[in-house]
Design a protein around this motif. Sequence first.
Motif, PDB file in Angstrom:
ATOM      1  N   THR A   1      -5.060   9.520   5.344  1.00 12.07           N
ATOM      2  CA  THR A   1      -4.116  10.036   4.359  1.00 12.07           C
ATOM      3  C   THR A   1      -3.424  11.269   4.912  1.00 12.07           C
ATOM      4  O   THR A   1      -3.827  11.844   5.911  1.00 12.07           O
ATOM      5  CB  THR A   1      -4.848  10.394   3.053  1.00 12.07           C
ATOM      6  OG1 THR A   1      -5.876  11.357   3.350  1.00 12.07           O
ATOM      7  CG2 THR A   1      -5.490   9.162   2.434  1.00 12.07           C
TER       8      THR A   1
ATOM      9  N   SER B   1       0.231   8.391   5.076  1.00 13.19           N
ATOM     10  CA  SER B   1       0.528   7.814   3.764  1.00 13.19           C
ATOM     11  C   SER B   1       2.040   7.663   3.597  1.00 13.19           C
ATOM     12  O   SER B   1       2.805   8.554   3.985  1.00 13.19           O
ATOM     13  CB  SER B   1      -0.022   8.709   2.652  1.00 13.19           C
ATOM     14  OG  SER B   1      -1.424   8.845   2.778  1.00 13.19           O
TER      15      SER B   1
ATOM     16  N   GLU C   1       3.975  -1.502   4.310  1.00 10.48           N
ATOM     17  CA  GLU C   1       3.506  -1.324   2.941  1.00 10.48           C
ATOM     18  C   GLU C   1       4.185  -2.290   1.975  1.00 10.48           C
ATOM     19  O   GLU C   1       3.604  -2.666   0.966  1.00 10.48           O
ATOM     20  CB  GLU C   1       3.768   0.124   2.478  1.00 10.48           C
ATOM     21  CG  GLU C   1       2.884   1.165   3.121  1.00 10.48           C
ATOM     22  CD  GLU C   1       1.444   1.063   2.642  1.00 10.48           C
ATOM     23  OE1 GLU C   1       1.201   0.423   1.610  1.00 10.48           O
ATOM     24  OE2 GLU C   1       0.563   1.617   3.318  1.00 10.48           O
TER      25      GLU C   1
END
Length: 952
Positions: free
Chosen positions: A616, A621, A653
């Motif tokens: 992260t 991210s 994503e």
Amino acid sequence: MSLFSGWRAAFRIARRDAVRAKGRSALVVAMIALPVLGVTAADLTYRSALPTVAEDLTADLGTADALFIDQGMGPVRLEQMPDGVMWGTPQDAPETLPEDERKPVDVPATFPKGSRYLTEQSLPASVTTRHGITDTQITELAVADPLLRGRVELTEGAYPKAKDEIAATEAFLKASGLSVGDRVTVRGPEQGYTLTGAVELPADLKSESLFAVPGAVIAPWQKAADGDKEILPPQAGDRKWLVQGPSGAGVTWSDVLAANEKGVVVRARQVVLDPPPDSEVPMAAQMGGWETNDAEMTAAALTVAAMAVLEIVLLAGPAFAVGARRSRRQLGLVGSCGGTRSQVRAVVLAGGAVLGGVGAVVGVGAGFGLTALFRPMIEDFTGRRFGELTVHPWEILAIAVLGLVTGVLAALAPAIVAGRQSVLESLTGRRGSRRSSRVLPVVGSLVLAGGVALAVYGGVSGNINLVAGGSVLAELGLLCCIPVIVGFLGRLGRRLPLTPRIALRDAARNRGRTAPAVAAVMAAVAGSVAIATYTSSNAAEQAYDHQPNLTAGTAAVMAFDTSQKANLPRARAAVEQNYPVNGGRAGVGRVWAGSDCSVYYEEEDDCGTIGLVKPTGEGHSCPLKGKGAKELALRISADEHKRLMNSPACVDERWTSVSLGNDDSKIVIGDAGLLTSYVKLDDPAAAKALAAGTPVLLNPAYAKNGEVTLKAVHTYSERDKEHRTLHPGKARTTTDRLKVYVAPDRYAATPGIRMILPQRTAEELGLHTEEHASVYTLSREPNDAERQAADAAIEQAGSRAYVMTANAQQEDEDAAVLLILALFAGVVTLGAAAITTGLSKADAEADLTTLSAVGAPPGVRRSLSGFQCLVVALTGVLLGTLAGIVPAVAVRLTDLRAALADMRADPMESAYTPIVMPWETIALLALVVPVLAGLLAAALTSSRQKLARRAG
């Protein structure tokens, strides 16, 4: 003199003048006839190619009265519209039963008494071809029956009548390499059929399919599947019934309503052609008013018509002006004999009417002839036969009147100028002098600036009407500035050689002849550049949004399941022998933990999982997903959004490609060959890392300090006897930190692969692996014959493998559109330049005589014509390119506004709306067409001076 007598005399003079000046008259007639021809041919083609309701019914029903379809809802009441396309359950209907609880419907029982019917049922199948095997659709239908005429037509051989006979469409025969008399085998049940005939579907000429009699394919296939579990059963579609109603009665609306009560939807010919009133249609109340708004289409048609008229007026107007100037002595005699200014104008206007009428008649006649001549070619291009050559008389008459009116409008300005000349100037041949307007260019500049601003504002605000209005204003403003621009060209020739200097000065001196031709070229090029710019930009946007399944220029051969791995060598041999393979192959392996999920997938938590743990934070991210994404989307531009979407953190994503047969982890087993052939990563350091057992990570977002976290859940199924005995007890989870080679960011979007894991490293981690696929680099896209041959070789080898190629973005249609636009603008440019050159040569005969008299070489005439043509073509093309960019950019700004709205509603939606200039089209228009125009003009001009008769 009465009004009728005056116009009759004017028409007589105009007719004689047209016959006397045959060359100029033919030029004007051609300019008027060509657009009329094009519009007539387009109208006939559109009306003929656009199927009528009756033709649509013939495409669906043949000569039958109705098509009955069981919608699979069971014997429950349905409602439908008269067209038989829209249907549904009543609002007060009970809840629909599950599919396995629905009762079958006795469809023949719903037919009107005394009806005759045919059944139709289709299924997908793999069949043999001359090259190998291919997938197609087989329809069981008695195509020999007269009820099918108009829907299926025989072109060669005979219709199939026996159960071992089959017919194929011409498109299938062309793709498969087969011909009438050959044998076709349906793969699976291995049923053989003889091709007895070639047929075509008039409504779908490009269909590649087969036709057999009912009971010839599905029933034997099902019987074979029942006796041999290795044969998959046929996946037949729903059965349909073509019904011929009682003689003289057909299938009525009451018959349709009766069938609806039993759960059957009907498309009946006489009901569609003569629908009942809404009061008799139960479903009409639910549908409400379905009125189509044709306002935009009408506005577009009117705009195109107005532009066509403007184009003809700009092209033909100078011809009438030169004609009036060459006939000024004749017009002066009319005035000296007592003719009024209005009667002088009438003579010129009558010339426009005469030539306009002739051009309209010639254009309409040629339009009919060319449409009939090229009808087969048009039908093949559209993929549909014309039912008949559909003629709407009032539309053809309107087109002819448009040509006539255009001729009159083209002669209007020259008529006004001729009426203003004094009788003395006309009789003595003096042109007089008139300064060009100083107000017009100022007004034009203001209108140009205002139009550009309005179009841009319309694009930013999303108002397409403002974009259209601003674009038209900008083009009109540029039209007003053309005389000044042409005048400025004369000053550029001071340092040029003789012939280009004379050409530029002649264009500047005769602006009334040059400016309209330049404007005509500008108008045509502006429209073409605008559409070409939008098409290129839209193509670039589609290419950006395209999601490839494999790396471009590659193919992969894979097994259907893990049990087929032993057959991969045979499948590879089939590909290597038949596909255009360029270089060697690279192996791709699967990797998993615990029991294999591709085998033990029936129960939940019955197999293991493996995947990379994504860190992260910034760079890891995706900021466009999760908390704060919508707030960020409100602040960023389309370019910033594109940069984020292409970053390694966000690239996978939105979607994940598992085309190489792996799972969502996208971890594969491979070596350096996979890097160079598929990933296109030609880096010795990466190859060295793999050889040393270090994984290669293609997406840097998963790495932190040069390491990745690999998490594996080793769950073994109780049914997995081989591995379960070695790993008793509960599932265990392992987390390993691995040093990796991190590839550059651009490799994060590699289809199907996130990380390449060396074989020995996977074994050290206690993971299971197997060879699953092979990847090849291709020199080109394989054709139908090569694909069919490879599929046949794989099938014959007993391998249940398959071959997949990269799904490249289709650009053929966009390239064809750009080519057509370039050709259209090029033809108009050549025509306008040729007209201006011919007029200038006729108008400047005295100047050419003077040149010869002072000793100019004979080739000067030829080179002068070439440069005159070049000046008009090049000036018009450059101005048209500038004018065409305005609407294209404004429309793309409108698209950008809509894309930004979608992106801010869903931050993972793309907002990329590029503006891409069609440089190939512009180069063709700006370089090739003007040079070609100049060369043609020079080649077609005689270098010899005609002897002129001396006056007096």
